[in-house]
Design a protein around this motif. Structure first.
Motif, mmCIF file in Angstrom:
data_model
loop_
_atom_site.group_PDB
_atom_site.id
_atom_site.type_symbol
_atom_site.label_atom_id
_atom_site.label_comp_id
_atom_site.label_asym_id
_atom_site.label_seq_id
_atom_site.Cartn_x
_atom_site.Cartn_y
_atom_site.Cartn_z
ATOM 1 N N GLU A 35 0.829 -1.203 0.000
ATOM 2 C CA GLU A 35 0.000 0.000 0.000
ATOM 3 C C GLU A 35 0.866 1.256 0.000
ATOM 4 O O GLU A 35 0.565 2.230 -0.697
ATOM 5 C CB GLU A 35 -0.967 -0.028 1.168
ATOM 6 C CG GLU A 35 -2.022 -1.104 1.009
ATOM 7 C CD GLU A 35 -2.893 -1.307 2.225
ATOM 8 O OE1 GLU A 35 -2.686 -0.624 3.253
ATOM 9 O OE2 GLU A 35 -3.792 -2.155 2.144
ATOM 10 N N HIS A 36 1.957 1.233 0.756
ATOM 11 C CA HIS A 36 2.883 2.364 0.755
ATOM 12 C C HIS A 36 3.547 2.506 -0.615
ATOM 13 O O HIS A 36 3.668 3.619 -1.150
ATOM 14 C CB HIS A 36 3.938 2.198 1.847
ATOM 15 C CG HIS A 36 4.971 3.270 1.833
ATOM 16 N ND1 HIS A 36 4.710 4.557 2.256
ATOM 17 C CD2 HIS A 36 6.260 3.255 1.419
ATOM 18 C CE1 HIS A 36 5.796 5.288 2.106
ATOM 19 N NE2 HIS A 36 6.751 4.523 1.605
ATOM 20 N N CYS A 38 2.347 1.703 -3.458
ATOM 21 C CA CYS A 38 1.370 2.267 -4.386
ATOM 22 C C CYS A 38 1.195 3.769 -4.181
ATOM 23 O O CYS A 38 1.066 4.516 -5.150
ATOM 24 C CB CYS A 38 0.022 1.565 -4.237
ATOM 25 S SG CYS A 38 0.044 -0.109 -4.883
ATOM 26 N N SER A 39 1.188 4.208 -2.938
ATOM 27 C CA SER A 39 1.007 5.631 -2.697
ATOM 28 C C SER A 39 2.215 6.434 -3.178
ATOM 29 O O SER A 39 2.082 7.590 -3.566
ATOM 30 C CB SER A 39 0.717 5.903 -1.224
ATOM 31 O OG SER A 39 1.793 5.530 -0.419
ATOM 32 N N LYS A 45 -3.812 0.545 -6.002
ATOM 33 C CA LYS A 45 -3.871 -0.388 -4.876
ATOM 34 C C LYS A 45 -4.790 -1.572 -5.156
ATOM 35 O O LYS A 45 -4.669 -2.618 -4.537
ATOM 36 C CB LYS A 45 -4.341 0.324 -3.611
ATOM 37 C CG LYS A 45 -3.324 1.285 -3.066
ATOM 38 C CD LYS A 45 -3.814 1.952 -1.812
ATOM 39 C CE LYS A 45 -2.795 2.959 -1.332
ATOM 40 N NZ LYS A 45 -3.222 3.678 -0.154
ATOM 41 N N ASP A 46 -5.705 -1.409 -6.110
ATOM 42 C CA ASP A 46 -6.628 -2.503 -6.425
ATOM 43 C C ASP A 46 -6.104 -3.405 -7.545
ATOM 44 O O ASP A 46 -6.811 -4.288 -8.020
ATOM 45 C CB ASP A 46 -8.007 -1.951 -6.784
ATOM 46 C CG ASP A 46 -7.988 -1.064 -8.017
ATOM 47 O OD1 ASP A 46 -6.892 -0.668 -8.476
ATOM 48 O OD2 ASP A 46 -9.081 -0.760 -8.525
ATOM 49 N N LYS A 51 -0.288 -6.660 -6.475
ATOM 50 C CA LYS A 51 -0.285 -6.954 -5.041
ATOM 51 C C LYS A 51 0.235 -8.373 -4.790
ATOM 52 O O LYS A 51 1.059 -8.604 -3.909
ATOM 53 C CB LYS A 51 -1.684 -6.790 -4.466
ATOM 54 C CG LYS A 51 -1.754 -6.933 -2.966
ATOM 55 C CD LYS A 51 -3.158 -6.617 -2.487
ATOM 56 C CE LYS A 51 -3.263 -6.552 -0.996
ATOM 57 N NZ LYS A 51 -4.618 -6.176 -0.565
#
Length: 72
Positions: A35-36, A38-39, A45-46, A51
């Motif tokens: 998640e980090h 991706c940010s 994130k999806d 992932k």
């Protein structure tokens, strides 16, 4: 057994064998690190395949995580 071609199913299998534990001094799990990532990079994130790849790579270097081959 996981369903081939379904990244969500494979990820569930990867993560279900053993609970996630934190592996760094900041207390992040591979999912939190994704998640980090991706940010910072803009990766959605999806994106289930991204992932899965990220978590798979993180777990492949640790004895604390199981991979689908460990679950047969």
């Amino acid at each position: 057994m996981f369903e081939y071609g379904n990244p969500e199913s494979i990820l569930i299998e990867v993560l279900s064998a053993r609970p996630l534990t934190t592996k760094d001094i900041l207390g992040h799990t591979p999912v939190g690190d994704f998640e980090h990532f991706c940010s910072v990079t803009g990766c959605p994130k999806d994106n289930a395949w991204a992932k899965l790849a990220f978590v798979w790579k993180a777990t492949a270097h640790s004895g604390d995580y199981a991979l689908p081959s460990d679950c047969d």
